[in-house]
Design a protein around this motif. Structure first.
Motif, short mmCIF file in Angstrom:
data_model
loop_
_atom_site.label_atom_id
_atom_site.label_comp_id
_atom_site.label_asym_id
_atom_site.label_seq_id
_atom_site.Cartn_x
_atom_site.Cartn_y
_atom_site.Cartn_z
N ILE A 94 4.26 13.22 -5.06
CA ILE A 94 2.88 13.29 -4.56
C ILE A 94 2.28 11.88 -4.49
O ILE A 94 1.62 11.51 -3.51
CB ILE A 94 2.03 14.24 -5.41
CG1 ILE A 94 2.53 15.67 -5.24
CG2 ILE A 94 0.56 14.14 -5.07
CD1 ILE A 94 1.91 16.66 -6.20
N LEU A 95 2.49 11.08 -5.54
CA LEU A 95 1.97 9.71 -5.54
C LEU A 95 2.58 8.88 -4.43
O LEU A 95 1.88 8.11 -3.77
CB LEU A 95 2.19 9.06 -6.90
CG LEU A 95 1.70 7.61 -7.02
CD1 LEU A 95 0.18 7.57 -6.88
CD2 LEU A 95 2.13 7.01 -8.34
N SER A 96 3.88 9.02 -4.21
CA SER A 96 4.52 8.24 -3.14
C SER A 96 4.00 8.67 -1.77
O SER A 96 3.89 7.83 -0.86
CB SER A 96 6.04 8.35 -3.21
OG SER A 96 6.45 9.67 -2.90
N GLY A 97 3.67 9.93 -1.60
CA GLY A 97 3.08 10.38 -0.34
C GLY A 97 1.71 9.78 -0.11
O GLY A 97 1.38 9.36 1.02
N VAL A 98 0.89 9.72 -1.16
CA VAL A 98 -0.44 9.12 -1.03
C VAL A 98 -0.34 7.63 -0.73
O VAL A 98 -1.05 7.10 0.14
CB VAL A 98 -1.26 9.39 -2.32
CG1 VAL A 98 -2.55 8.59 -2.32
CG2 VAL A 98 -1.55 10.86 -2.47
N VAL A 99 0.55 6.95 -1.43
CA VAL A 99 0.73 5.50 -1.20
C VAL A 99 1.28 5.25 0.20
O VAL A 99 0.86 4.31 0.88
CB VAL A 99 1.65 4.90 -2.29
CG1 VAL A 99 2.06 3.48 -1.94
CG2 VAL A 99 0.97 4.94 -3.63
N SER A 100 2.20 6.09 0.65
CA SER A 100 2.74 5.95 2.01
C SER A 100 1.63 6.12 3.05
O SER A 100 1.57 5.37 4.03
CB SER A 100 3.84 6.99 2.22
OG SER A 100 4.30 6.96 3.55
N HIS A 101 0.78 7.09 2.84
CA HIS A 101 -0.34 7.30 3.77
C HIS A 101 -1.25 6.08 3.80
O HIS A 101 -1.70 5.65 4.87
CB HIS A 101 -1.12 8.54 3.37
CG HIS A 101 -2.31 8.80 4.24
ND1 HIS A 101 -3.52 8.19 4.04
CD2 HIS A 101 -2.46 9.59 5.31
CE1 HIS A 101 -4.38 8.59 4.96
NE2 HIS A 101 -3.76 9.46 5.75
N GLU A 102 -1.54 5.53 2.64
CA GLU A 102 -2.41 4.35 2.58
C GLU A 102 -1.76 3.14 3.26
O GLU A 102 -2.44 2.37 3.94
CB GLU A 102 -2.76 4.01 1.13
CG GLU A 102 -3.62 5.03 0.44
CD GLU A 102 -5.03 5.09 1.00
OE1 GLU A 102 -5.56 4.02 1.39
OE2 GLU A 102 -5.58 6.19 1.08
N MET A 103 -0.46 2.99 3.07
CA MET A 103 0.23 1.86 3.69
C MET A 103 0.27 1.97 5.20
O MET A 103 0.04 1.00 5.91
CB MET A 103 1.67 1.75 3.15
CG MET A 103 1.76 1.20 1.74
SD MET A 103 3.44 1.12 1.15
CE MET A 103 4.19 0.04 2.32
N VAL A 104 0.56 3.15 5.70
CA VAL A 104 0.67 3.33 7.14
C VAL A 104 -0.71 3.24 7.80
O VAL A 104 -0.85 2.64 8.87
CB VAL A 104 1.36 4.67 7.47
CG1 VAL A 104 1.29 4.98 8.96
CG2 VAL A 104 2.79 4.65 7.01
#
Length: 160
Positions: free
Chosen positions: A81-91
């Motif tokens: 879940i954390l990696s999904g949130v961070v991925s969204h923020e990065m993109v």
């Protein structure tokens, strides 16, 4: 003597509460808006209270290991879940030309972190859950064996 036992159980609960809160910290970081400490303190107080109200010290350790094992076992999901949130923020923060690279890098990094968390989470979580079950449910069981009275003949006979 009961007060010393309760104080010791509270200390045991605090130790397991801190460990369970740290194991769930990726989840709290992903779902909170800068207030991830609220979830940590909720887990901390729940584990502490459950250990404090245990009938024996053994059960307090068992409850602590059970809750810690559940938190560690959920570590891969928290990391995912954390990696999904961070991925969204990065993109969403990347320029239009770099969105492909940001997506690729975030997926690879998130996959590696989730894999590592899965390795630790499943192994250590399973061990903690088994230890918690043994401590919580195990114990002295009283078994009474009743023997039949011996008959007169020493050899078995067949009846028709």
């Amino acid at each position: 003597m009961k007060v010393v036992r309760i104080v010791f159980q509270i200390i045991v609960g605090m130790v397991f509460g801190i460990a369970a809160g740290l194991a769930l910290s990726p989840l709290f970081a992903a779902i909170s808006d800068g207030k991830g400490t609220v979830g940590f303190f909720v887990v901390f107080f729940v584990v502490t209270l459950l250990a404090a109200f245990a009938p024996t010290v053994r059960r307090a350790f068992g409850r602590g290991f059970l809750l810690l094992g559940a938190a560690i076992f959920a570590l891969p999901v928290s990391t995912f879940i954390l990696s999904g949130v961070v991925s969204h923020e990065m993109v969403s923060g990347a320029a239009d030309a770099d969105k492909g690279y940001a997506t690729t890098g975030s997926v690879i990094a998130g996959g590696l972190m989730t894999t590592i968390a899965g390795l630790f989470g499943f192994v250590l979580g399973s061990i903690s859950l088994i230890v918690g079950l043994i401590l919580s449910l195990g114990g002295r069981r009283e078994v009474v064996i009743v023997e039949r009275p011996q008959t007169q003949s020493a050899e078995p006979t067949l009846r028709r």
